[in-house]
Enzyme design. Structure first.
Site, PDB file in Angstrom:
ATOM      1  CG  ASN A   2      -1.611   1.317   1.475  1.00  0.00           C
ATOM      2  OD1 ASN A   2      -2.450   1.717   0.677  1.00  0.00           O
ATOM      3  ND2 ASN A   2      -1.236   2.023   2.549  1.00  0.00           N
TER       4      ASN A   2
ATOM      5  CG  HIS B  86      -5.441   1.924   4.522  1.00  0.00           C
ATOM      6  ND1 HIS B  86      -6.107   2.971   5.097  1.00  0.00           N
ATOM      7  CD2 HIS B  86      -5.267   0.998   5.510  1.00  0.00           C
ATOM      8  CE1 HIS B  86      -6.316   2.708   6.380  1.00  0.00           C
ATOM      9  NE2 HIS B  86      -5.808   1.506   6.657  1.00  0.00           N
TER      10      HIS B  86
ATOM     11  NE  ARG C 109      -2.686 -14.425  11.907  1.00  0.00           N
ATOM     12  CZ  ARG C 109      -2.929 -13.225  11.378  1.00  0.00           C
ATOM     13  NH1 ARG C 109      -2.465 -12.903  10.199  1.00  0.00           N
ATOM     14  NH2 ARG C 109      -3.656 -12.343  12.046  1.00  0.00           N
TER      15      ARG C 109
ATOM     16  CG  ASP D 276       0.388  -4.036   6.005  1.00  0.00           C
ATOM     17  OD1 ASP D 276       0.057  -4.412   7.147  1.00  0.00           O
ATOM     18  OD2 ASP D 276       0.780  -2.862   5.762  1.00  0.00           O
TER      19      ASP D 276
ATOM     20  CD  GLU E 290      -4.111  -4.992   8.669  1.00  0.00           C
ATOM     21  OE1 GLU E 290      -4.107  -4.607   9.839  1.00  0.00           O
ATOM     22  OE2 GLU E 290      -3.671  -4.274   7.741  1.00  0.00           O
TER      23      GLU E 290
ATOM     24  NE  ARG F 222     -10.894   1.192  -0.241  1.00  0.00           N
ATOM     25  CZ  ARG F 222     -12.110   0.738  -0.434  1.00  0.00           C
ATOM     26  NH1 ARG F 222     -12.947   1.398  -1.210  1.00  0.00           N
ATOM     27  NH2 ARG F 222     -12.502  -0.397   0.132  1.00  0.00           N
TER      28      ARG F 222
ATOM     29  CG  ASP G 150      -1.715   5.777  -0.050  1.00  0.00           C
ATOM     30  OD1 ASP G 150      -1.620   4.793   0.708  1.00  0.00           O
ATOM     31  OD2 ASP G 150      -2.675   5.972  -0.814  1.00  0.00           O
TER      32      ASP G 150
HETATM   33  C1  AAO Z   1       4.922   4.155  12.618  1.00  0.00           C
HETATM   34  C2  AAO Z   1       4.679   5.053  13.818  1.00  0.00           C
HETATM   35  C3  AAO Z   1       3.775   6.207  13.447  1.00  0.00           C
HETATM   36  C4  AAO Z   1       4.371   6.968  12.266  1.00  0.00           C
HETATM   37  C5  AAO Z   1       4.577   6.008  11.116  1.00  0.00           C
HETATM   38  C6  AAO Z   1       5.223   6.649   9.898  1.00  0.00           C
HETATM   39  O1  AAO Z   1       4.106   4.295  14.869  1.00  0.00           O
HETATM   40  O2  AAO Z   1       3.645   7.062  14.565  1.00  0.00           O
HETATM   41  O3  AAO Z   1       3.480   7.986  11.879  1.00  0.00           O
HETATM   42  O4  AAO Z   1       5.420   4.922  11.543  1.00  0.00           O
HETATM   43  O5  AAO Z   1       6.479   7.133  10.222  1.00  0.00           O
HETATM   44  C7  AAO Z   1       2.764  -0.619  11.877  1.00  0.00           C
HETATM   45  C8  AAO Z   1       2.541   0.084  13.207  1.00  0.00           C
HETATM   46  C9  AAO Z   1       2.493   1.590  13.054  1.00  0.00           C
HETATM   47  C10 AAO Z   1       3.724   2.073  12.317  1.00  0.00           C
HETATM   48  C11 AAO Z   1       3.690   1.413  10.949  1.00  0.00           C
HETATM   49  C12 AAO Z   1       4.848   1.839  10.034  1.00  0.00           C
HETATM   50  O6  AAO Z   1       1.341  -0.385  13.781  1.00  0.00           O
HETATM   51  O7  AAO Z   1       2.484   2.162  14.365  1.00  0.00           O
HETATM   52  O8  AAO Z   1       3.695   3.502  12.195  1.00  0.00           O
HETATM   53  O9  AAO Z   1       3.810  -0.013  11.134  1.00  0.00           O
HETATM   54  O10 AAO Z   1       6.058   1.596  10.635  1.00  0.00           O
HETATM   55  C13 AAO Z   1      -4.988   0.857  10.685  1.00  0.00           C
HETATM   56  C14 AAO Z   1      -4.910   0.140   9.344  1.00  0.00           C
HETATM   57  C15 AAO Z   1      -4.287  -1.222   9.443  1.00  0.00           C
HETATM   58  C16 AAO Z   1      -2.967  -1.184  10.226  1.00  0.00           C
HETATM   59  C17 AAO Z   1      -3.274  -0.598  11.596  1.00  0.00           C
HETATM   60  C18 AAO Z   1      -2.039  -0.519  12.476  1.00  0.00           C
HETATM   61  O11 AAO Z   1      -6.199   0.063   8.764  1.00  0.00           O
HETATM   62  O12 AAO Z   1      -4.026  -1.676   8.126  1.00  0.00           O
HETATM   63  O13 AAO Z   1      -3.788   0.732  11.420  1.00  0.00           O
HETATM   64  N1  AAO Z   1      -2.339  -2.507  10.315  1.00  0.00           N
HETATM   65  C19 AAO Z   1      -1.233  -2.880   9.376  1.00  0.00           C
HETATM   66  C20 AAO Z   1      -0.147  -3.674  10.070  1.00  0.00           C
HETATM   67  C21 AAO Z   1       0.610  -2.793  11.021  1.00  0.00           C
HETATM   68  C22 AAO Z   1       1.340  -1.703  10.244  1.00  0.00           C
HETATM   69  C23 AAO Z   1       0.596  -1.221   9.073  1.00  0.00           C
HETATM   70  C24 AAO Z   1      -0.616  -1.754   8.675  1.00  0.00           C
HETATM   71  C25 AAO Z   1       1.276  -0.254   8.199  1.00  0.00           C
HETATM   72  O14 AAO Z   1      -0.696  -4.801  10.690  1.00  0.00           O
HETATM   73  O15 AAO Z   1       1.527  -3.510  11.807  1.00  0.00           O
HETATM   74  O16 AAO Z   1       1.561  -0.558  11.105  1.00  0.00           O
HETATM   75  O17 AAO Z   1       2.062  -1.025   7.277  1.00  0.00           O
HETATM   76  C26 AAO Z   1      -9.408   1.988  13.305  1.00  0.00           C
HETATM   77  C27 AAO Z   1      -9.522   1.549  11.872  1.00  0.00           C
HETATM   78  C28 AAO Z   1      -8.408   0.621  11.463  1.00  0.00           C
HETATM   79  C29 AAO Z   1      -7.067   1.232  11.829  1.00  0.00           C
HETATM   80  C30 AAO Z   1      -7.071   1.484  13.343  1.00  0.00           C
HETATM   81  C31 AAO Z   1      -5.742   2.015  13.845  1.00  0.00           C
HETATM   82  O18 AAO Z   1      -9.702   0.878  14.154  1.00  0.00           O
HETATM   83  O19 AAO Z   1     -10.737   0.866  11.696  1.00  0.00           O
HETATM   84  O20 AAO Z   1      -8.464   0.423  10.074  1.00  0.00           O
HETATM   85  O21 AAO Z   1      -6.033   0.306  11.481  1.00  0.00           O
HETATM   86  O22 AAO Z   1      -8.110   2.425  13.603  1.00  0.00           O
HETATM   87  O23 AAO Z   1      -5.554   3.296  13.362  1.00  0.00           O
HETATM   88  C32 AAO Z   1     -11.836   0.484  17.735  1.00  0.00           C
HETATM   89  C33 AAO Z   1     -12.558   0.518  16.396  1.00  0.00           C
HETATM   90  C34 AAO Z   1     -11.621   0.159  15.268  1.00  0.00           C
HETATM   91  C35 AAO Z   1     -10.548   1.153  15.263  1.00  0.00           C
HETATM   92  C36 AAO Z   1      -9.855   1.033  16.604  1.00  0.00           C
HETATM   93  C37 AAO Z   1      -8.716   1.968  16.762  1.00  0.00           C
HETATM   94  O24 AAO Z   1     -11.387  -0.834  18.054  1.00  0.00           O
HETATM   95  O25 AAO Z   1     -13.617  -0.401  16.450  1.00  0.00           O
HETATM   96  O26 AAO Z   1     -12.260   0.152  14.020  1.00  0.00           O
HETATM   97  O27 AAO Z   1     -10.746   1.314  17.654  1.00  0.00           O
HETATM   98  O28 AAO Z   1      -9.191   3.295  16.733  1.00  0.00           O
END
Ligand code: AAO
Length: 512
Positions: A115, A216, A352, A212, A248, A173, A182
């Site tokens: 992505n 988005h 898993r 992943d 994901e 997206r 992006d």
């Molecule tokens: C790091 C730093 C950031 C910095 C960035 C860029 O931490 O501060 O800005 O670098 O320099 C992982 C880490 C991130 C890290 C990133 C890159 O988790 O902290 O950022 O690597 O190094 C969203 C996405 C989902 C994603 C998830 C973490 O939709 O795809 O965030 N997961 C994957 C991987 C993950 C990875 C990435 C993607 C990026 O598994 O390991 O990130 O490659 C809502 C939305 C979700 C959203 C969450 C979190 O969820 O629905 O889509 O996930 O928010 O933002 C309730 C709600 C639920 C909500 C949740 C949280 O539970 O029901 O819907 O609250 O609010």
């Protein structure tokens, strides 16, 4: 003619829902952050012999190396190109791992980050895992190459350039997920580079991908990318096999983007599973085990043939992603073994198992300040190997949940009962339940605060069985509890609520 094309396309995409596991194996394990050399050894000495179907590995493409904080696990989710050297090892070590795992019937699934590239604030230089130059400031990634033309920024309408509102589909997206540059996957050029990266891995012998951050990406763009993927390598897979795709998408409800949009393309991660099961195991919100009688679709989850399920993942075990406080992890070992045991006994979804490392938690107001800590490593940042202790557990801070006897034995249970119907349900209207898988396996769980003492119809042929939770069958003897099943399939069970593992499981191969 049109109909035939439709059928052909449908056949192609449905094939991407099949994990391609061999010898009737049914469970995948995520060996989070391990070195390729350690995974190869684990395939040969443990995963193959114990019937694990495959391994999800951590992102393998060249990524940024972050030093503040010091080498966080999440640096690998910030690619700067598609060279294959990472903290887990070199391209040769990767190849060697894929070959050795395939040779013992264990598949490899790659966590593909397509992505985005690194964060916009990633700077310029050679602080990358293979030492290649990149410049995040002007979006220059010469090893691919990608330039400013290959990103979505023009299409993003938010002031910050980041996703600010998950209720706006275009933002989700076309804008940057937490500041990550992006990629414009609508461009043929970008699609070609991404497919080229994935095809190289398919040719090396991987069986599929965890994709992943699919929320988005536009489903149409993903469809184009998946459509140009090769069939799997015929050295290990039947000719015409499609790569397994599991996407994901976090869909807990309440957002305009839903999992459903991705069902035609492959499986989708079912995040409701762990969140809801966590509530049940913890008995929060009045939830009880007895309510699991219609677990699966009956609980508002996606169709079983679309779901990839898990109790916890690498994000929500440390407060990233979604699921919240209810998520059960190895930190709550007693509940965790029951939850994973239940998942593996139940027919819903492709399962898993998580396999983690320990870190120094520092929870302040419910948030872990140390959620960034990377794998066990040496002072130069290199990842530590996984030594195996005499009792078969792991050393150096690796938790290896998949080696816990209760979990490993339930992986075997799942293989033994594969294809058998969910049957012989019993509950006490509280937190004691039992069910069989046809006549091949039976599980009884006591999560109440009092003893379980009951005679149940197991649906199993009469005989003496070995409980695979308190022990296992070894050289014809049982090291744990024995269960006597009468000629009528009935057996009596006693499980004290004080036991470390208040559940019992027997199956056709644990018969003495
Ligand atoms: C790091 C730093 C950031 C910095 C960035 C860029 O931490 O501060 O800005 O670098 O320099 C992982 C880490 C991130 C890290 C990133 C890159 O988790 O902290 O950022 O690597 O190094 C969203 C996405 C989902 C994603 C998830 C973490 O939709 O795809 O965030 N997961 C994957 C991987 C993950 C990875 C990435 C993607 C990026 O598994 O390991 O990130 O490659 C809502 C939305 C979700 C959203 C969450 C979190 O969820 O629905 O889509 O996930 O928010 O933002 C309730 C709600 C639920 C909500 C949740 C949280 O539970 O029901 O819907 O609250 O609010």
């Amino acid at each position: 003619m049109k109909f035939l094309i439709l059928v052909a396309l449908l056949g192609l995409s449905l094939a991407q829902h099949d994990p391609n596991t061999k010898h009737g194996r049914t469970a995948i394990v995520h060996l989070f952050e391990r070195r390729w050399a350690d995974i190869a050894a684990e395939c040969q000495r443990y995963l193959g012999p114990n019937g694990f179907g495959g391994v999800q590995i951590s992102p393998l493409s060249e990524s940024i190396v972050v030093t503040n904080p010091w080498r966080p696990w999440w640096q690998r989710y910030q690619p700067i190109g598609y060279n294959l050297c990472s903290r887990s090892g070199t391209e040769n070590e990767l190849k060697d791992m894929i070959t050795r795992c395939n040779n013992v019937g264990v598949n490899i699934y790659v966590d593909a980050v397509i992505n985005h590239m690194c964060g916009a604030g990633g700077g310029a230089g050679t602080h990358s895992s293979c030492g290649s130059y990149f410049n995040a400031n002007n979006k220059d990634f010469p090893t691919v190459p990608y330039s400013g033309l290959d990103f979505n920024d023009g299409k993003c309408k938010t002031g910050s350039g980041n996703i600010e509102n998950y209720n706006d589909v275009n933002q989700v997206r076309n804008c940057r997920l937490v500041g990550l540059l992006d990629l414009s996957l609508e461009k043929d050029y970008v699609r070609g580079k991404v497919a080229g990266f994935m095809n190289k891995l398919i040719n090396m012998g991987v069986a599929g991908f965890r994709v992943d951050a699919c929320k988005h990406m536009w489903p149409g763009d993903l469809s184009a990318v998946y459509g140009s993927l090769n069939n799997l390598n015929t050295k290990w897979f039947p000719s015409g096999s499609r790569p397994f795709i599991f996407q994901e998408v976090i869909d807990l409800g309440g957002e305009p983007i839903t999992s459903k949009e991705y069902f035609g393309l492959g499986r989708v991660t079912e995040f409701k599973y762990g969140a809801k099961l966590g509530n049940v195991m913890r008995k929060w919100n009045g939830e009880k085990l007895s309510y699991l009688k219609n677990w699966g679709e009956g609980w508002g989850m996606m169709p079983t043939d679309k779901a990839l399920v898990f109790v916890d993942n690498h994000d929500n075990q440390r407060g990233h992603g979604a699921g919240g406080a209810s998520i059960v992890t190895f930190w709550d070992a007693r509940l965790y073994k029951m939850a994973v045991g239940l998942m593996l006994a139940h027919p819903y979804g492709v399962t898993r198992v998580m396999s983690s490392y320990r870190w120094d938690r520092n929870i302040v107001n419910g948030q872990d300040k140390n959620d960034w800590i990377g794998p066990p490593s040496n002072s130069d940042g290199s990842t530590k190997p996984v030594p195996i202790n005499p009792d078969s557990t792991c050393g150096n801070g690796w938790v290896c949940e998949h080696r816990w006897r209760q979990i490993k034995n339930m992986v075997i249970f799942r293989n033994v009962v594969n294809g058998q119907p969910f049957a012989n349900w019993w509950d006490n209207q509280n937190n004691q339940i039992a069910f069989s898988r046809g006549s091949r396996g039976f599980i009884v769980i006591n999560n109440d605060d009092w003893d379980l003492d009951v005679t149940l119809n197991t649906g199993m042929p009469g005989g003496t069985y070995c409980d695979v939770i308190s022990g296992q069958k070894e050289r014809g003897r049982c090291t744990g509890k024995e269960v006597q099943v009468g000629g009528n399939g009935h057996a009596s069970f006693r499980i004290s609520n004080m036991e470390e593992d208040p559940f019992i499981a027997i199956h056709a191969d644990s018969k003495l």
